[in-house]
Enzyme design. Structure first.
Site, short mmCIF file in Angstrom:
data_model
loop_
_atom_site.label_atom_id
_atom_site.label_comp_id
_atom_site.label_asym_id
_atom_site.label_seq_id
_atom_site.Cartn_x
_atom_site.Cartn_y
_atom_site.Cartn_z
N CYS A 84 43.42 40.01 36.15
CA CYS A 84 44.03 38.78 35.62
C CYS A 84 42.97 37.70 35.39
CB CYS A 84 45.08 38.23 36.59
SG CYS A 84 46.44 39.35 36.92
N CYS A 131 44.69 39.14 41.76
CA CYS A 131 44.56 40.17 40.73
C CYS A 131 43.27 39.97 39.93
CB CYS A 131 45.80 40.11 39.84
SG CYS A 131 45.62 40.88 38.23
#
Lengths: 140, 214
Positions: free
Chosen positions: A68, A65
């Site tokens: 993230c 991700c």
């Protein structure tokens, strides 16, 4: 060769080596403390962590991700600035049970806990202020 | 126009919020993206060779000499520009991998060389400025990001198909193999499994496929 032996010099060298080793150990410990500002949590440690902090901020993330990875330094920065708050991160791929328990559907999700209960959340890579305003509210 | 494989060593999503590179953030929202995972040792030479040979290569030093063209360059008939598998870099330009060359000088010259070749042949190129300069001057990070961002804006608007990646994240110390584990992947072409991390050999395979379609 024995005439070159200087006990005073050897003593000085020993002291210097000890000093360098202590400095290096200190640096390693300092780095460790910095890294542990945000605790890596899993099924074995999560419940205890949120219960043991009056206010806890948990970052749900995954390796794939990209947002993230963008958010991670902001969480680390806040962890340095708010030592009274417990900061943790949960790898959602490796701990799907925890993510499912709190209905984490998108990443990153940051969940705020007070006295062990979830009270607020933020989804996505948001600016620092978005998270900080909630922390300040919970610390009042 | 042929496709471009462009590395920006040390480029990291972890500095996007702090340094606010506007073009890269636009690309982040509009391109296919991924996270490159590369665990230590993360030397520029072995990381790049893993891309160029399309298999994991280990090592923690530059190659003294590259006798035979790396597989990806051979199979795509690509022009190599400034690849840090040797020091000075391999292919056109051949800059030393140290802190003497400014970010702007390197970026301008790499872009010029890419645009000179891309009409005729695929290009595999690298910008080493972040990796070379941030390791010795962390304070200058966002200035270097701005130079990189401005350069990429000028370049990628003229390119049809590209893969932009970093083989690892930012330098964590002045040591050559010490970086963040996570690099950047932004591209005009999708990956088969976007919920997987990107491995270095996969980048080579994706470019090979892209080049064969052009």
């Amino acid at each position: 060769m024995s005439s070159d032996y200087d006990p005073e010099l050897e003593e000085l060298l020993k002291k210097k080596i000890k000093q360098i080793m202590n400095t290096s150990k200190g640096m390693q410990e300092n780095q460790k403390t910095q890294e542990e500002l945000v605790a890596h949590l899993d099924s074995n440690t999560f419940d205890n962590f949120i219960k043991s902090h009056k206010v806890a901020v948990i970052d749900f993330w995954a390796e794939w991700c990209a947002p993230c990875i963008m958010l991670a330094p902001i969480i680390e920065e806040l962890a340095k600035d708010y030592p009274q708050v417990g900061f943790g991160k949960v790898n959602s791929d490796e701990n799907q049970d925890i993510a499912a328990r709190y209905g984490v559907m998108s990443l990153p999700t940051v969940i705020f806990f007070k006295n062990g209960e979830p009270v607020d959340e933020v989804i996505g890579a948001v600016p620092r202020e978005e998270i900080e305003i909630r922390i300040k509210e919970l610390l009042k | 126009m042929k496709p471009l494989l462009l590395g920006v060593d040390g480029l990291s999503y972890s500095s996007f919020m702090k340094c606010n590179p506007r073009f890269l953030l636009t690309l982040f929202s509009s391109a296919f993206r991924g996270v490159v995972v590369n665990r230590k040792p993360q030397h520029p030479a072995s990381s790049w060779m893993s891309v160029l040979e399309m298999r994991d290569i280990s090592g923690n030093s530059f190659y003294i000499k590259v006798e035979e063209k790396p597989t990806l360059i051979k199979e795509t008939n690509a022009v190599a520009i400034n690849l840090p598998i040797t020091n000075p870099t391999y292919g056109e330009l051949g800059f030393p991998y140290d802190s003497n060359l400014t970010a702007k000088d390197e970026i301008d010259k790499v872009i010029e060389a890419i645009l000179d070749s891309l009409e005729e042949q695929p290009v595999i190129a690298d910008i080493t400025a972040i990796d070379r300069l941030v390791r010795v001057n962390l304070q200058a990070k966002c200035e270097i990001y701005k130079e990189v961002d401005d350069g990429l804006r000028k370049l990628l608007r003229k390119v049809d198909d590209f893969i932009l990646f970093s083989p690892y994240g930012e330098p964590k110390s002045d040591k050559m193999c010490d970086h963040e584990d996570y690099g950047v992947y932004l591209s005009t072409v999708p990956r088969p499994n976007e919920h997987d991390t990107v491995k270095l050999p996969e980048i080579g395979l994706l470019f090979k496929r892209l080049a064969s379609q052009s």
